[in-house]
Motif scaffolding. Structure first.
Motif, PDB file in Angstrom:
ATOM      1  N   ALA A   1     -16.728  -4.221  -5.628  1.00  8.01           N
ATOM      2  CA  ALA A   1     -17.269  -4.898  -6.810  1.00  8.01           C
ATOM      3  C   ALA A   1     -18.300  -5.905  -6.322  1.00  8.01           C
ATOM      4  CB  ALA A   1     -16.160  -5.597  -7.585  1.00  8.01           C
ATOM      5  N   ARG A   2     -19.550  -5.724  -6.743  1.00  6.33           N
ATOM      6  CA  ARG A   2     -20.624  -6.631  -6.324  1.00  6.33           C
ATOM      7  C   ARG A   2     -20.907  -7.593  -7.463  1.00  6.33           C
ATOM      8  NH1 ARG A   2     -26.131  -4.707  -3.485  1.00  6.33           N
ATOM      9  NH2 ARG A   2     -27.370  -6.609  -3.642  1.00  6.33           N
TER      10      ARG A   2
ATOM     11  N   ARG B   1     -17.956  -3.400 -13.574  1.00  8.96           N
ATOM     12  CA  ARG B   1     -16.630  -3.547 -12.966  1.00  8.96           C
ATOM     13  C   ARG B   1     -15.772  -4.460 -13.825  1.00  8.96           C
ATOM     14  NH1 ARG B   1     -17.842   0.265 -10.264  1.00  8.96           N
ATOM     15  NH2 ARG B   1     -17.922   0.421  -7.978  1.00  8.96           N
TER      16      ARG B   1
ATOM     17  N   GLN C   1     -22.564   0.419  -6.556  1.00 11.56           N
ATOM     18  CA  GLN C   1     -22.792  -1.030  -6.495  1.00 11.56           C
ATOM     19  C   GLN C   1     -23.954  -1.368  -5.559  1.00 11.56           C
ATOM     20  OE1 GLN C   1     -20.221  -3.548  -8.300  1.00 11.56           O
ATOM     21  NE2 GLN C   1     -20.671  -1.656  -9.393  1.00 11.56           N
TER      22      GLN C   1
END
Lengths: 325, 89
Positions: free
Chosen positions: A31-32, A64, B36
Protein backbone atom coordinates in the motif's frame (compact mmCIF):
# COMPACT_ATOMS: atom_id res chain seq x y z
CA UNK A 1 -1.38 -11.58 11.04
CA UNK A 2 0.79 -8.93 9.39
CA UNK A 3 0.43 -9.02 5.63
CA UNK A 4 1.03 -5.54 4.24
CA UNK A 5 4.04 -3.38 3.42
CA UNK A 6 3.14 0.28 3.79
CA UNK A 7 5.25 2.56 1.59
CA UNK A 8 5.11 6.17 2.80
CA UNK A 9 6.26 8.50 0.06
CA UNK A 10 5.27 11.04 -2.59
CA UNK A 11 3.68 10.03 -5.89
CA UNK A 12 6.73 11.26 -7.87
CA UNK A 13 9.21 9.14 -5.94
CA UNK A 14 11.02 7.03 -8.53
CA UNK A 15 13.22 5.34 -5.94
CA UNK A 16 10.17 3.96 -4.13
CA UNK A 17 9.09 2.47 -7.47
CA UNK A 18 12.30 0.38 -7.49
CA UNK A 19 11.54 -1.06 -4.05
CA UNK A 20 7.83 -1.59 -4.81
CA UNK A 21 8.80 -3.52 -7.96
CA UNK A 22 11.05 -5.74 -5.85
CA UNK A 23 8.23 -6.23 -3.32
CA UNK A 24 5.77 -7.06 -6.10
CA UNK A 25 8.20 -9.69 -7.44
CA UNK A 26 8.06 -11.29 -4.00
CA UNK A 27 4.25 -11.14 -4.16
CA UNK A 28 4.06 -8.89 -1.12
CA UNK A 29 0.93 -6.75 -0.75
CA UNK A 30 1.96 -3.10 -0.99
CA UNK A 31 0.00 0.00 0.00
CA UNK A 32 1.63 3.24 -1.15
CA UNK A 33 0.45 6.28 0.75
CA UNK A 34 1.43 9.95 0.84
CA UNK A 35 0.27 11.40 4.18
CA UNK A 36 -0.01 14.84 2.53
CA UNK A 37 -3.05 13.46 0.64
CA UNK A 38 -5.01 13.47 3.93
CA UNK A 39 -8.58 14.53 3.16
CA UNK A 40 -11.20 12.75 1.06
CA UNK A 41 -8.39 11.02 -0.89
CA UNK A 42 -6.83 9.63 2.26
CA UNK A 43 -9.09 8.73 5.15
CA UNK A 44 -8.03 7.10 8.39
CA UNK A 45 -9.48 6.03 11.70
CA UNK A 46 -7.67 4.42 14.63
CA UNK A 47 -8.80 3.22 18.04
CA UNK A 48 -7.09 2.29 21.30
CA UNK A 49 -8.37 1.50 24.83
CA UNK A 50 -7.33 -0.48 27.88
CA UNK A 51 -9.20 -3.43 26.43
CA UNK A 52 -7.76 -2.96 22.92
CA UNK A 53 -4.29 -1.88 24.04
CA UNK A 54 -2.79 -1.54 20.57
CA UNK A 55 -3.92 0.76 17.82
CA UNK A 56 -6.40 -0.80 15.43
CA UNK A 57 -8.12 0.91 12.56
CA UNK A 58 -8.15 1.56 8.86
CA UNK A 59 -6.33 3.58 6.25
CA UNK A 60 -8.10 4.20 2.93
CA UNK A 61 -6.59 5.55 -0.29
CA UNK A 62 -8.38 5.44 -3.66
CA UNK A 63 -6.75 2.06 -4.36
CA UNK A 64 -6.25 0.50 -0.92
CA UNK A 65 -8.35 -0.06 2.18
CA UNK A 66 -6.12 -1.64 4.81
CA UNK A 67 -6.22 -2.52 8.50
CA UNK A 68 -3.47 -0.74 10.41
CA UNK A 69 -2.87 -3.84 12.51
CA UNK A 70 -2.10 -5.81 9.34
CA UNK A 71 0.90 -3.67 8.46
CA UNK A 72 4.04 -5.76 8.92
CA UNK A 73 6.56 -3.21 7.67
CA UNK A 74 6.80 0.45 6.79
CA UNK A 75 9.18 1.72 4.12
CA UNK A 76 9.49 5.36 5.10
CA UNK A 77 10.85 7.25 2.10
CA UNK A 78 10.05 10.83 1.13
CA UNK A 79 6.48 11.91 1.79
CA UNK A 80 5.41 15.26 0.33
CA UNK A 81 5.30 18.34 2.53
CA UNK A 82 1.84 18.86 4.00
CA UNK A 83 -0.31 20.88 1.60
CA UNK A 84 -3.73 22.18 2.75
CA UNK A 85 -3.36 24.75 -0.01
CA UNK A 86 -6.99 25.82 0.10
CA UNK A 87 -6.73 27.01 3.73
CA UNK A 88 -5.68 30.44 4.91
CA UNK A 89 -2.44 30.70 6.86
CA UNK A 90 -3.51 30.14 10.47
CA UNK A 91 -5.97 27.40 9.51
CA UNK A 92 -3.25 25.81 7.42
CA UNK A 93 -0.73 25.94 10.28
CA UNK A 94 -3.31 24.32 12.54
CA UNK A 95 -4.15 21.61 10.01
CA UNK A 96 -0.46 20.85 9.39
CA UNK A 97 0.38 20.49 13.07
CA UNK A 98 -2.69 18.40 13.83
CA UNK A 99 -2.06 16.14 10.82
CA UNK A 100 1.59 15.78 11.74
CA UNK A 101 0.72 14.64 15.23
CA UNK A 102 -2.48 12.72 14.46
CA UNK A 103 -1.72 10.96 11.18
CA UNK A 104 2.07 11.27 11.24
CA UNK A 105 2.17 10.14 14.86
CA UNK A 106 -0.08 7.18 14.13
CA UNK A 107 1.97 6.02 11.14
CA UNK A 108 5.05 6.17 13.38
CA UNK A 109 3.34 4.10 16.10
CA UNK A 110 1.99 1.05 14.31
CA UNK A 111 2.18 -2.00 16.58
CA UNK A 112 4.48 -4.94 15.71
CA UNK A 113 5.82 -3.22 12.68
CA UNK A 114 9.32 -3.03 11.19
CA UNK A 115 10.34 0.45 10.12
CA UNK A 116 12.90 1.11 7.42
CA UNK A 117 13.70 3.61 8.86
CA UNK A 118 11.61 4.87 11.75
CA UNK A 119 10.97 8.59 11.09
CA UNK A 120 11.84 9.59 14.66
CA UNK A 121 15.17 7.80 14.36
CA UNK A 122 15.79 9.49 11.01
CA UNK A 123 15.18 12.79 12.77
CA UNK A 124 17.61 12.02 15.58
CA UNK A 125 20.30 10.73 13.23
CA UNK A 126 19.98 13.73 10.92
CA UNK A 127 21.97 16.03 13.19
CA UNK A 128 25.57 16.28 11.95
CA UNK A 129 26.67 17.17 15.45
CA UNK A 130 25.26 13.87 16.78
CA UNK A 131 26.73 11.97 13.82
CA UNK A 132 30.26 13.16 14.51
CA UNK A 133 29.96 12.35 18.22
CA UNK A 134 28.75 8.80 17.59
CA UNK A 135 31.32 8.23 14.83
CA UNK A 136 34.28 9.22 17.04
CA UNK A 137 32.98 7.08 19.90
CA UNK A 138 32.96 4.11 17.53
CA UNK A 139 36.57 4.75 16.63
CA UNK A 140 35.98 6.28 13.21
CA UNK A 141 38.31 9.05 12.13
CA UNK A 142 36.54 12.40 11.63
CA UNK A 143 37.85 15.77 10.40
CA UNK A 144 38.59 18.33 13.12
CA UNK A 145 35.36 20.33 13.32
CA UNK A 146 34.11 23.52 14.88
CA UNK A 147 30.46 24.47 15.20
CA UNK A 148 30.07 28.05 16.33
CA UNK A 149 28.69 31.53 15.84
CA UNK A 150 31.77 33.12 17.42
CA UNK A 151 33.97 34.89 14.87
CA UNK A 152 37.07 34.71 17.08
CA UNK A 153 36.70 30.99 17.75
CA UNK A 154 36.07 30.28 14.09
CA UNK A 155 39.01 32.42 12.96
CA UNK A 156 41.32 30.62 15.37
CA UNK A 157 40.10 27.26 14.07
CA UNK A 158 40.65 28.30 10.46
CA UNK A 159 44.17 29.60 11.15
CA UNK A 160 45.09 26.47 13.13
CA UNK A 161 43.68 24.00 10.62
CA UNK A 162 44.06 25.51 7.16
CA UNK A 163 42.94 24.43 4.62
CA UNK A 164 39.41 24.54 6.04
CA UNK A 165 36.02 24.02 4.43
CA UNK A 166 32.59 25.45 5.20
CA UNK A 167 29.54 23.26 4.95
CA UNK A 168 25.92 24.17 5.70
CA UNK A 169 23.94 21.80 7.88
CA UNK A 170 20.87 21.57 5.67
CA UNK A 171 21.54 23.23 2.34
CA UNK A 172 20.14 26.34 0.74
CA UNK A 173 16.68 27.57 1.70
CA UNK A 174 13.76 26.67 -0.46
CA UNK A 175 13.09 29.01 -3.35
CA UNK A 176 9.55 29.54 -4.52
CA UNK A 177 10.07 31.40 -7.78
CA UNK A 178 11.30 28.71 -10.13
CA UNK A 179 14.94 29.11 -9.15
CA UNK A 180 17.30 26.83 -7.32
CA UNK A 181 20.51 27.39 -5.44
CA UNK A 182 22.90 25.29 -3.39
CA UNK A 183 25.59 25.77 -0.78
CA UNK A 184 28.36 23.43 -1.78
CA UNK A 185 31.10 22.36 0.54
CA UNK A 186 33.81 24.95 -0.13
CA UNK A 187 37.30 25.95 0.94
CA UNK A 188 37.51 29.25 2.81
CA UNK A 189 40.27 31.54 4.13
CA UNK A 190 40.40 33.73 7.27
CA UNK A 191 39.72 36.78 5.04
CA UNK A 192 36.31 35.35 4.10
CA UNK A 193 35.09 35.52 7.72
CA UNK A 194 33.07 38.38 9.22
CA UNK A 195 30.63 39.37 11.97
CA UNK A 196 27.65 37.91 10.16
CA UNK A 197 28.84 34.53 11.43
CA UNK A 198 27.28 35.48 14.79
CA UNK A 199 23.74 35.46 13.39
CA UNK A 200 23.46 31.68 13.38
CA UNK A 201 25.36 28.39 13.69
CA UNK A 202 28.11 27.59 11.20
CA UNK A 203 30.18 24.43 10.70
CA UNK A 204 33.82 24.37 9.61
CA UNK A 205 36.06 21.38 9.14
CA UNK A 206 39.68 20.79 8.32
CA UNK A 207 39.86 19.75 4.69
CA UNK A 208 40.73 16.11 4.17
CA UNK A 209 43.32 15.75 1.40
CA UNK A 210 41.19 13.20 -0.31
CA UNK A 211 41.90 11.29 -3.47
CA UNK A 212 38.31 10.04 -3.75
CA UNK A 213 35.03 9.74 -1.89
CA UNK A 214 33.39 6.54 -0.80
CA UNK A 215 29.63 6.07 -0.52
CA UNK A 216 28.79 3.11 1.68
CA UNK A 217 25.12 2.15 1.74
CA UNK A 218 24.11 -0.29 4.46
CA UNK A 219 20.72 -1.97 4.05
CA UNK A 220 20.02 -4.48 6.81
CA UNK A 221 23.18 -6.55 6.93
CA UNK A 222 24.13 -5.91 3.32
CA UNK A 223 26.88 -3.39 2.59
CA UNK A 224 27.19 -1.73 -0.82
CA UNK A 225 30.16 0.50 -1.49
CA UNK A 226 31.36 2.67 -4.35
CA UNK A 227 34.45 4.76 -4.77
CA UNK A 228 33.37 8.03 -6.38
CA UNK A 229 35.79 10.14 -8.37
CA UNK A 230 35.08 13.32 -10.31
CA UNK A 231 36.82 14.14 -13.60
CA UNK A 232 37.95 17.50 -12.17
CA UNK A 233 38.68 16.42 -8.59
CA UNK A 234 35.88 18.61 -7.21
CA UNK A 235 35.74 19.17 -3.45
CA UNK A 236 32.01 18.41 -3.42
CA UNK A 237 31.08 15.77 -5.98
CA UNK A 238 27.43 16.83 -5.87
CA UNK A 239 28.31 20.15 -7.51
CA UNK A 240 29.13 18.77 -10.95
CA UNK A 241 27.44 16.67 -13.59
CA UNK A 242 26.32 13.47 -11.88
CA UNK A 243 26.49 11.69 -15.24
CA UNK A 244 30.29 12.17 -15.25
CA UNK A 245 30.97 10.70 -11.84
CA UNK A 246 33.06 7.57 -11.93
CA UNK A 247 31.90 4.77 -9.63
CA UNK A 248 34.16 1.85 -8.87
CA UNK A 249 33.59 -1.04 -6.54
CA UNK A 250 35.54 -0.67 -3.34
CA UNK A 251 36.30 -3.02 -0.49
CA UNK A 252 35.24 -1.68 2.91
CA UNK A 253 37.75 -2.63 5.64
CA UNK A 254 36.20 -4.95 8.22
CA UNK A 255 36.69 -2.60 11.24
CA UNK A 256 34.82 0.14 9.35
CA UNK A 257 31.96 -2.22 8.46
CA UNK A 258 31.72 -3.18 12.11
CA UNK A 259 31.62 0.47 13.16
CA UNK A 260 28.89 1.24 10.62
CA UNK A 261 26.67 -1.53 11.95
CA UNK A 262 27.19 -0.26 15.50
CA UNK A 263 26.43 3.26 14.28
CA UNK A 264 23.10 2.19 12.78
CA UNK A 265 22.27 0.21 15.93
CA UNK A 266 23.02 3.27 18.06
CA UNK A 267 20.39 5.31 16.20
CA UNK A 268 17.94 2.41 15.72
CA UNK A 269 18.37 2.53 11.94
CA UNK A 270 18.16 -0.33 9.45
CA UNK A 271 19.55 1.68 6.56
CA UNK A 272 22.07 4.47 6.17
CA UNK A 273 24.10 6.19 3.45
CA UNK A 274 27.60 6.88 4.73
CA UNK A 275 30.04 9.26 3.08
CA UNK A 276 33.76 8.90 3.62
CA UNK A 277 36.75 10.79 2.28
CA UNK A 278 39.61 8.56 1.17
CA UNK A 279 43.24 9.58 1.54
CA UNK A 280 46.15 7.73 0.03
CA UNK A 281 48.65 6.49 2.57
CA UNK A 282 52.02 4.94 1.87
CA UNK A 283 53.28 3.06 4.87
CA UNK A 284 56.81 2.00 3.92
CA UNK A 285 55.78 0.87 0.44
CA UNK A 286 52.54 -0.60 1.81
CA UNK A 287 49.85 1.38 -0.03
CA UNK A 288 46.55 1.74 1.75
CA UNK A 289 43.76 4.23 2.21
CA UNK A 290 42.69 6.23 5.22
CA UNK A 291 38.93 6.42 5.68
CA UNK A 292 37.53 9.60 7.25
CA UNK A 293 33.87 9.69 8.22
CA UNK A 294 32.10 12.71 6.72
CA UNK A 295 28.44 12.04 7.41
CA UNK A 296 25.59 9.55 7.36
CA UNK A 297 22.29 10.35 5.71
CA UNK A 298 19.63 8.17 7.37
CA UNK A 299 17.22 8.76 4.50
CA UNK A 300 19.74 9.21 1.71
CA UNK A 301 19.34 8.77 -2.01
CA UNK A 302 20.70 5.61 -3.61
CA UNK A 303 18.68 5.26 -6.82
CA UNK A 304 21.49 6.80 -8.88
CA UNK A 305 24.14 4.31 -7.76
CA UNK A 306 25.24 1.51 -10.11
CA UNK A 307 24.07 -1.15 -7.60
CA UNK A 308 20.57 0.28 -7.27
CA UNK A 309 18.73 -2.82 -8.50
CA UNK A 310 20.50 -4.99 -5.94
CA UNK A 311 19.82 -2.32 -3.32
CA UNK A 312 16.10 -2.39 -4.10
CA UNK A 313 16.20 -6.18 -3.58
CA UNK A 314 18.00 -5.68 -0.27
CA UNK A 315 15.29 -3.22 0.84
CA UNK A 316 12.54 -5.69 -0.09
CA UNK A 317 14.32 -8.46 1.80
CA UNK A 318 14.87 -6.42 4.95
CA UNK A 319 11.27 -5.17 4.90
CA UNK A 320 9.87 -8.69 4.66
CA UNK A 321 12.37 -10.42 6.93
CA UNK A 322 10.94 -12.39 9.81
CA UNK A 323 7.21 -11.96 9.20
CA UNK A 324 6.55 -12.57 5.51
CA UNK A 325 5.70 -16.24 4.88
CA UNK B 1 29.38 43.44 6.81
CA UNK B 2 28.41 46.24 4.51
CA UNK B 3 25.59 48.51 5.53
CA UNK B 4 23.91 48.90 2.18
CA UNK B 5 22.77 45.28 2.02
CA UNK B 6 20.26 43.61 4.31
CA UNK B 7 21.89 41.56 7.02
CA UNK B 8 22.04 37.84 6.35
CA UNK B 9 23.76 34.86 7.96
CA UNK B 10 27.35 34.39 6.75
CA UNK B 11 26.58 30.93 5.36
CA UNK B 12 23.92 32.25 2.98
CA UNK B 13 26.58 34.39 1.36
CA UNK B 14 28.29 31.16 0.32
CA UNK B 15 25.31 30.12 -1.76
CA UNK B 16 25.63 29.53 -5.49
CA UNK B 17 23.91 31.84 -7.93
CA UNK B 18 20.26 31.14 -8.33
CA UNK B 19 19.72 29.11 -11.46
CA UNK B 20 16.50 28.26 -13.24
CA UNK B 21 15.03 24.95 -12.17
CA UNK B 22 15.83 21.98 -14.35
CA UNK B 23 12.62 20.64 -15.82
CA UNK B 24 11.79 17.05 -14.98
CA UNK B 25 12.10 14.52 -17.82
CA UNK B 26 8.35 13.85 -17.57
CA UNK B 27 5.24 15.92 -18.06
CA UNK B 28 2.55 13.91 -16.29
CA UNK B 29 2.23 10.91 -14.00
CA UNK B 30 -0.37 8.28 -13.36
CA UNK B 31 -0.75 5.82 -10.54
CA UNK B 32 -1.32 2.12 -11.19
CA UNK B 33 -3.68 0.85 -8.48
CA UNK B 34 -2.75 -2.80 -9.01
CA UNK B 35 1.03 -2.46 -8.66
CA UNK B 36 1.08 0.80 -6.61
CA UNK B 37 3.71 2.08 -9.07
CA UNK B 38 3.78 5.59 -10.47
CA UNK B 39 4.08 5.80 -14.27
CA UNK B 40 5.73 8.79 -15.92
CA UNK B 41 4.81 10.23 -19.35
CA UNK B 42 6.27 12.85 -21.68
CA UNK B 43 4.28 15.67 -23.29
CA UNK B 44 3.21 13.37 -26.11
CA UNK B 45 1.87 10.79 -23.65
CA UNK B 46 4.70 8.30 -24.21
CA UNK B 47 6.00 6.40 -21.18
CA UNK B 48 9.28 7.78 -19.80
CA UNK B 49 11.57 5.12 -18.39
CA UNK B 50 12.67 6.77 -15.16
CA UNK B 51 15.02 3.88 -14.44
CA UNK B 52 17.29 4.87 -17.30
CA UNK B 53 20.51 6.88 -17.03
CA UNK B 54 20.03 10.58 -16.56
CA UNK B 55 16.30 10.17 -15.88
CA UNK B 56 17.07 8.07 -12.86
CA UNK B 57 19.67 10.43 -11.48
CA UNK B 58 17.55 13.49 -12.24
CA UNK B 59 14.71 12.38 -10.08
CA UNK B 60 16.60 10.72 -7.30
CA UNK B 61 19.03 13.59 -7.01
CA UNK B 62 17.32 16.80 -7.89
CA UNK B 63 13.66 16.61 -7.08
CA UNK B 64 12.65 13.81 -4.81
CA UNK B 65 13.58 15.47 -1.59
CA UNK B 66 10.28 16.36 0.00
CA UNK B 67 9.84 15.27 3.53
CA UNK B 68 11.79 15.80 6.69
CA UNK B 69 11.46 13.15 9.33
CA UNK B 70 7.83 14.08 9.68
CA UNK B 71 6.80 14.88 6.13
CA UNK B 72 7.11 18.58 6.78
CA UNK B 73 10.38 19.17 5.00
CA UNK B 74 10.93 21.23 1.92
CA UNK B 75 10.75 19.88 -1.59
CA UNK B 76 13.22 22.33 -3.05
CA UNK B 77 14.79 21.29 -6.29
CA UNK B 78 18.46 21.25 -5.53
CA UNK B 79 21.13 18.77 -6.47
CA UNK B 80 21.70 17.91 -2.87
CA UNK B 81 20.97 14.61 -1.33
CA UNK B 82 20.21 15.88 2.15
CA UNK B 83 16.83 17.29 2.98
CA UNK B 84 16.23 20.72 4.33
CA UNK B 85 13.57 21.27 6.93
CA UNK B 86 12.40 24.80 6.62
CA UNK B 87 8.72 24.05 7.22
CA UNK B 88 8.55 22.39 10.58
CA UNK B 89 6.07 23.53 13.16
Amino acid sequence: MPQIVLVITSAEDVTANLVIEALNERQAYVARVDPADVGPELMFSAYISSHRPEWIGRLRSPSRDIALEDVGAVYYRRPSPWRFESLEKSARDFAVTEARHGLGGLLASLPNCRYVNHPANIGRADFKVAQLQVATRLGLRVPATVVSNDLDAIRKFVVDHEPVIYKSFRGAPRATDGHVAAIWTQRITPQDLDDSLSITAHLFQEEVRKTADARVTVIGRTVFASRITTPDGALDWRSGDWGELVHDQIYVPEPIKKALRAYLDHFGLVFGCFDFALEASDNGGQKSEIWTFIECNPNGQWGWLPDSNAMADAFADVLLEGWWP
Amino acid sequence: MSNDRPMQPWGLGRMTQRLPEVLPPYETTSFDPATQLTRFYDAGGAVVDMGKGTNRSFVTVTVSRGGGGDGSGGAAQVADDSENDSASD
